[in-house]
Design an enzyme around this catalytic site. Structure first.
Site, short mmCIF file in Angstrom:
data_model
loop_
_atom_site.label_atom_id
_atom_site.label_comp_id
_atom_site.label_asym_id
_atom_site.label_seq_id
_atom_site.Cartn_x
_atom_site.Cartn_y
_atom_site.Cartn_z
N CYS A 77 0.83 -1.22 0.00
CA CYS A 77 0.00 0.00 0.00
C CYS A 77 0.86 1.26 0.00
CB CYS A 77 -0.93 -0.01 1.21
SG CYS A 77 -2.08 1.38 1.23
N CYS A 81 0.40 4.77 6.96
CA CYS A 81 -0.23 4.63 8.27
C CYS A 81 0.76 3.94 9.22
CB CYS A 81 -1.51 3.80 8.14
SG CYS A 81 -2.57 4.39 6.81
N CYS A 84 0.33 0.22 10.33
CA CYS A 84 -0.11 -0.82 9.40
C CYS A 84 1.02 -1.66 8.79
CB CYS A 84 -0.93 -0.19 8.28
SG CYS A 84 -1.63 -1.47 7.20
N CYS A 121 -16.26 -9.49 5.90
CA CYS A 121 -15.65 -8.20 5.56
C CYS A 121 -14.39 -8.40 4.71
CB CYS A 121 -15.32 -7.44 6.84
SG CYS A 121 -14.54 -5.86 6.50
N CYS A 152 -19.39 -6.62 3.88
CA CYS A 152 -18.70 -5.39 4.26
C CYS A 152 -17.41 -5.34 3.44
CB CYS A 152 -18.38 -5.41 5.76
SG CYS A 152 -17.46 -3.96 6.32
N CYS A 212 -19.43 1.49 8.87
CA CYS A 212 -18.64 0.84 9.90
C CYS A 212 -17.43 1.72 10.10
CB CYS A 212 -18.24 -0.56 9.44
SG CYS A 212 -17.06 -1.37 10.55
N ARG A 284 -17.68 -3.12 18.18
CA ARG A 284 -16.91 -4.35 17.93
C ARG A 284 -15.55 -4.33 18.62
NH1 ARG A 284 -16.55 -4.56 12.44
NH2 ARG A 284 -18.73 -5.23 12.52
N1 SAM Z 1 -6.73 0.42 3.26
C1 SAM Z 1 -7.99 0.61 3.85
C2 SAM Z 1 -8.02 1.70 4.86
O1 SAM Z 1 -7.00 2.10 5.35
O2 SAM Z 1 -9.13 2.15 5.18
C3 SAM Z 1 -8.58 -0.66 4.42
C4 SAM Z 1 -7.71 -1.61 5.19
S1 SAM Z 1 -7.02 -1.00 6.72
C5 SAM Z 1 -5.94 -2.33 7.15
C6 SAM Z 1 -8.39 -1.05 7.85
C7 SAM Z 1 -8.17 -0.65 9.27
O3 SAM Z 1 -7.40 -1.63 9.95
C8 SAM Z 1 -7.41 0.64 9.55
O4 SAM Z 1 -8.18 1.78 9.39
C9 SAM Z 1 -7.02 0.45 11.01
O5 SAM Z 1 -8.03 0.96 11.84
C10 SAM Z 1 -6.95 -1.06 11.16
N2 SAM Z 1 -5.57 -1.51 11.42
C11 SAM Z 1 -4.57 -1.60 10.52
N3 SAM Z 1 -3.44 -2.04 11.11
C12 SAM Z 1 -3.74 -2.23 12.42
C13 SAM Z 1 -2.98 -2.68 13.54
N4 SAM Z 1 -1.69 -2.99 13.44
N5 SAM Z 1 -3.59 -2.76 14.73
C14 SAM Z 1 -4.91 -2.44 14.85
N6 SAM Z 1 -5.67 -2.02 13.83
C15 SAM Z 1 -5.10 -1.91 12.63
C1 DTB Z 2 -11.04 -2.70 11.60
O1 DTB Z 2 -11.42 -1.72 12.26
N1 DTB Z 2 -10.10 -3.58 11.97
C2 DTB Z 2 -9.87 -4.58 10.96
C3 DTB Z 2 -10.93 -4.19 9.89
N2 DTB Z 2 -11.50 -3.01 10.39
C4 DTB Z 2 -10.56 -4.11 8.48
C5 DTB Z 2 -8.47 -4.69 10.53
C6 DTB Z 2 -7.52 -4.96 11.65
C7 DTB Z 2 -6.16 -5.13 11.08
C8 DTB Z 2 -5.17 -5.60 12.10
C9 DTB Z 2 -3.81 -5.80 11.54
C10 DTB Z 2 -3.76 -6.72 10.35
O2 DTB Z 2 -3.99 -7.93 10.50
O3 DTB Z 2 -3.49 -6.21 9.26
FE1 SF4 Z 3 -2.85 1.16 3.38
FE2 SF4 Z 3 -2.71 -0.05 5.73
FE3 SF4 Z 3 -3.12 2.56 5.61
FE4 SF4 Z 3 -5.09 0.88 4.81
S1 SF4 Z 3 -4.27 1.09 6.88
S2 SF4 Z 3 -4.38 2.74 3.77
S3 SF4 Z 3 -3.83 -0.78 3.96
S4 SF4 Z 3 -1.28 1.48 4.92
#
Ligand code: SAM
Ligand code: DTB
Ligand code: SF4
Length: 355
Positions: A77, A81, A84, A121, A152, A212, A284
């Site tokens: 990506c 973030c 992430c 989802c 979702c 959501c 959740r």
């Molecule tokens: N790329 C899209 C976005 O950012 O909206 C969708 C996927 S992203 C992985 C969805 C959500 O996962 C993020 O907004 C964040 O709240 C959650 N997330 C990502 N990495 C995480 C982590 N290490 N621990 C907890 N939540 C995480």
């Molecule tokens: C949300 O709030 N948490 C989920 C879902 N929406 C997409 C993602 C959590 C991601 C946790 C780290 C990972 O496994 O990438």
């Molecule tokens: Fe990309 Fe992860 Fe950020 Fe979603 S949360 S926009 S997958 S870097």
């Protein structure tokens, strides 16, 4: 040992200040950050009592929603973030892959349904999908919806016409988190703005898709930032139907790998305040449950959490084993929501359909 003095509260202060909903999804607001912070700081037993009271009034059936996640397009990506593991610029060992094929996704969705999930989802590591990506995801949505599951998707920023296309394909919910308070957002990600997130949420709403939207705690934020996140969510008009509260999963290689974990009791407080400020939302208990343990999760259910991510994997990181989750619900005397045992007696389309 630090000496702690306990001052008895005046008589009456422990009574729950239950707020009545003006309408199901616009209750109680607008919330100031100060009012939310005051709730977060209440004596824990008072806070839990109020949250549980609000919870019982709004969810008399008391069931727990099981939502299963699948990463349909992983890694690589372009956003940064800080939490992430899927951001291309961090060395986290996540292998990037292309969008999964319909039959592969259908197999996973069927397995989730067979295991008792009611919502599926699909997550994609995109900053914003291209129109041709949305076309392909629309096919996935249509196929999963055909199994009788709630659908979702979480694909990054959407334009209005893309949200409409997903709605037309049968998408029930779109997940797009605000993640933290507006003033802390820049410390976590700077490749997009808070307003970008709000714009996508507005497009999702206008298309008639249920929202959501939640956030992450344990990212080094101050208590005022937790209050700021909850106030933002609760003041969305209407507030989200689903509110995922994630406990940061600290992944080596990400900038937040060494963030101080949140005190588990403070995590419970956030859940309770989400319940009180968004009485009809499914709150959740999301990422980071492995780190909480069973007793803290039980307190979270007491505080009004009524949904979990269910299945051995989140997107790329681990989640409690599905059998262990079912055992935990059984141990606590909690029932999983099921499609055949609907509280409202109708096919579940949206939470509102049961109102
Ligand atoms: N790329 C899209 C976005 O950012 O909206 C969708 C996927 S992203 C992985 C969805 C959500 O996962 C993020 O907004 C964040 O709240 C959650 N997330 C990502 N990495 C995480 C982590 N290490 N621990 C907890 N939540 C995480
Ligand atoms: C949300 O709030 N948490 C989920 C879902 N929406 C997409 C993602 C959590 C991601 C946790 C780290 C990972 O496994 O990438
Ligand atoms: Fe990309 Fe992860 Fe950020 Fe979603 S949360 S926009 S997958 S870097």
């Amino acid at each position: 040992m630090t000496e702690v003095s306990i001052t008895p509260a005046p008589v009456g202060e422990h009574l729950p200040a239950v707020r009545q909903a003006a309408s199901p999804m616009t209750a109680g607001g607008p919330w100031t950050v100060a009012a939310v912070q005051a709730l977060l700081e209440r004596p824990l037993m008072d806070l839990l009592f109020e949250a549980q009271t609000v919870h019982r009034q709004n969810f008399p059936e008391g069931d727990i929603e099981l939502a299963t996640l699948l990463s349909v397009k992983t890694g690589g990506c372009s956003e940064n973030c800080g939490y992430c593991p899927q951001a291309a610029e961090y060395d986290t060992g996540v292998k990037a892959s292309k969008l999964m094929a319909v039959d592969e996704v259908l197999r996973a969705a069927q397995a989730a349904k067979d295991a008792g999930a009611t919502r599926f989802c699909m997550g994609a590591a995109w900053r914003a999908p291209k129109d041709r990506d949305v076309e392909k995801v629309a096919e996935l949505v249509e196929a999963v919806k055909g199994l009788g599951l709630q659908t979702c998707a979480t694909l990054g920023m959407l334009e209005a016409h893309q949200a409409q296309q997903l709605k037309d394909a049968g998408l029930d919910y779109y997940n797009h988190n605000l993640d933290t308070a507006p003033e802390y957002y820049g410390a976590v990600v700077d490749t997009r703005s808070y307003q970008d997130r709000l714009d996508t949420l507005a497009h999702v709403r206008s298309a008639g898709i249920s929202v959501c939207c939640g956030g992450i705690v344990g990212m080094g934020e101050a208590p005022v930032h937790r209050a700021g996140l909850i106030a933002e969510l609760a003041n969305l008009n209407p507030y989200p139907e689903s509110v995922p509260i994630n406990n940061l999963v600290r992944v080596p290689g990400t900038p937040l790998a060494d963030a101080d974990p949140i005190d588990p009791i403070d995590f419970v407080r956030v859940i309770a305040v989400a319940r009180i400020t968004m009485p009809r939302a499914r709150v959740r208990l999301s990422a980071g449950r492995q780190q909480l343990g069973e007793a803290v999760q039980a307190l979270c259910f007491m505080a009004g959490a009524n949904s979990i991510f269910y299945g051995d994997k989140l997107l790329v990181t681990g989640n409690p084993d599905a059998q262990a989750d079912l055992k935990l619900l059984h141990k606590l005397g909690l029932k999983a929501r099921s499609i055949s045992e609907k509280a409202c007696g109708k096919q579940i389309e949206t939470e509102a359909a049961c109102a």
